[in-house]
Design a protein around this motif. Sequence first.
Motif, PDB file in Angstrom:
ATOM      1  N   ALA A  52      39.302  43.783  39.643  1.00  0.00           N
ATOM      2  CA  ALA A  52      39.767  42.433  39.967  1.00  0.00           C
ATOM      3  C   ALA A  52      39.239  41.941  41.309  1.00  0.00           C
ATOM      4  CB  ALA A  52      41.293  42.397  39.961  1.00  0.00           C
ATOM      5  N   GLY A  53      38.410  42.753  41.970  1.00  0.00           N
ATOM      6  CA  GLY A  53      37.832  42.351  43.243  1.00  0.00           C
ATOM      7  C   GLY A  53      38.682  42.685  44.448  1.00  0.00           C
ATOM      8  N   ALA A  54      39.751  43.496  44.232  1.00  0.00           N
ATOM      9  CA  ALA A  54      40.678  43.798  45.324  1.00  0.00           C
ATOM     10  C   ALA A  54      40.515  45.210  45.862  1.00  0.00           C
ATOM     11  CB  ALA A  54      42.115  43.587  44.844  1.00  0.00           C
ATOM     12  N   GLY A  55      39.389  45.828  45.621  1.00  0.00           N
ATOM     13  CA  GLY A  55      39.194  47.211  46.047  1.00  0.00           C
ATOM     14  C   GLY A  55      39.348  47.416  47.540  1.00  0.00           C
ATOM     15  N   THR A 132      46.444  41.419  33.029  1.00  0.00           N
ATOM     16  CA  THR A 132      46.723  42.194  34.237  1.00  0.00           C
ATOM     17  C   THR A 132      45.645  41.973  35.288  1.00  0.00           C
ATOM     18  OG1 THR A 132      47.931  43.886  32.995  1.00  0.00           O
ATOM     19  CG2 THR A 132      47.081  44.516  35.148  1.00  0.00           C
ATOM     20  N   LEU A 133      44.406  41.958  34.859  1.00  0.00           N
ATOM     21  CA  LEU A 133      43.305  41.686  35.792  1.00  0.00           C
ATOM     22  C   LEU A 133      43.511  40.352  36.504  1.00  0.00           C
ATOM     23  CD1 LEU A 133      40.189  42.847  33.752  1.00  0.00           C
ATOM     24  CD2 LEU A 133      40.695  43.529  36.095  1.00  0.00           C
ATOM     25  N   GLU A 134      43.872  39.340  35.747  1.00  0.00           N
ATOM     26  CA  GLU A 134      44.046  38.011  36.328  1.00  0.00           C
ATOM     27  C   GLU A 134      45.251  37.966  37.271  1.00  0.00           C
ATOM     28  OE1 GLU A 134      41.989  35.340  32.808  1.00  0.00           O
ATOM     29  OE2 GLU A 134      44.141  35.752  32.725  1.00  0.00           O
ATOM     30  N   ARG A 135      46.339  38.660  36.916  1.00  0.00           N
ATOM     31  CA  ARG A 135      47.513  38.664  37.793  1.00  0.00           C
ATOM     32  C   ARG A 135      47.248  39.435  39.082  1.00  0.00           C
ATOM     33  NH1 ARG A 135      49.886  38.920  32.681  1.00  0.00           N
ATOM     34  NH2 ARG A 135      50.055  41.195  32.693  1.00  0.00           N
ATOM     35  N   GLY A 141      44.378  37.377  45.853  1.00  0.00           N
ATOM     36  CA  GLY A 141      43.540  36.265  46.293  1.00  0.00           C
ATOM     37  C   GLY A 141      42.082  36.418  45.922  1.00  0.00           C
ATOM     38  N   THR A 142      41.813  37.126  44.822  1.00  0.00           N
ATOM     39  CA  THR A 142      40.418  37.381  44.405  1.00  0.00           C
ATOM     40  C   THR A 142      40.128  36.799  43.019  1.00  0.00           C
ATOM     41  OG1 THR A 142      41.076  39.547  43.517  1.00  0.00           O
ATOM     42  CG2 THR A 142      40.275  39.482  45.795  1.00  0.00           C
ATOM     43  N   GLY A 143      40.771  35.672  42.707  1.00  0.00           N
ATOM     44  CA  GLY A 143      40.594  35.061  41.394  1.00  0.00           C
ATOM     45  C   GLY A 143      39.158  34.835  40.962  1.00  0.00           C
ATOM     46  N   PRO A 144      38.271  34.356  41.843  1.00  0.00           N
ATOM     47  CA  PRO A 144      36.877  34.125  41.434  1.00  0.00           C
ATOM     48  C   PRO A 144      36.168  35.385  40.949  1.00  0.00           C
ATOM     49  CG  PRO A 144      37.352  32.942  43.460  1.00  0.00           C
ATOM     50  CD  PRO A 144      38.537  33.823  43.201  1.00  0.00           C
TER      51      PRO A 144
END
Length: 289
Positions: A52-55, A132-135, A141-144
Amino acid sequence: MVSTVLIALLPLAAIAAPRCVEDDVGREVCLEQPAQRIVALSPGAVELLFSAGAGEQVVGAVSFSDEPPAARKVPRVGSYKRLDLEAILALKPDLVIAWRSGNPAAQIEQLERLGLTVYYSEPVRFAMIGGTLERFARLAGTGPVGKPVAEQFRAGIKALRERHDDAKPVTVFYQVWEEPLMTVNDQHLISEAIRLCGGVNVFGGLPALTPRIGREAVLGADPEVIIAGGMGEDNPAWLDPWREFGSLTAVRRDNLFFVPPSTLQRPTPRMLEGTRRLCKHLEQARARR
């Protein structure tokens, strides 16, 4: 002048607005700002957060959190079955991702009593993985980053489903563990992958999600295919003992297949890769009839 000021403040108001999502037990989880310090209490949740880009926001993980490779550098806070609460608190997380059926309930409740924000994660269907990925992306704050990954996963699953919609049924035994011998029932996410590929789980009707069985039960079910995970991503050794049972249809037709366990046994986007492999193996089995 007043209207100009209000317009100028709108973006700030949008940023300051709480970001709220519903977790997998139906509770609303809200953060005043994007999570910057996340502790994830299952390997699957760690991988989902990275996807999800939150690593970079993941500051704590449990043992066996090994995907992607960058996750191996994240500090450990125990195992998913026995958490190190002191280590978790020391990391001062603003979000904890708990595994509902895997983590000790008493320990998670204690974290909540201590004031930590907890999101309960339990994706049990393909549709829930994308959600889950989207939530997670919204909370971090990594929606894009997260949204396109979710859409790509959904599209891949849809394409596989359409391709195998009319496939002839193949009976399957999926071995999730060797000692004790364990499988999955039809409520498990792995069984959704089996069904998508045109497979029929021979133990799908059992009441437990991951039932223990005996080898005699497998011999009695006589599956056309045996799929096994293993102790590692490239270790198909669990298939070897079955070769002793020449009466099994799966053995006679050489339908003993290995799928790297993390691609089917974790609810992450890599289940698309694992399901593709599974479908390919079932196609091989149909060709050997």
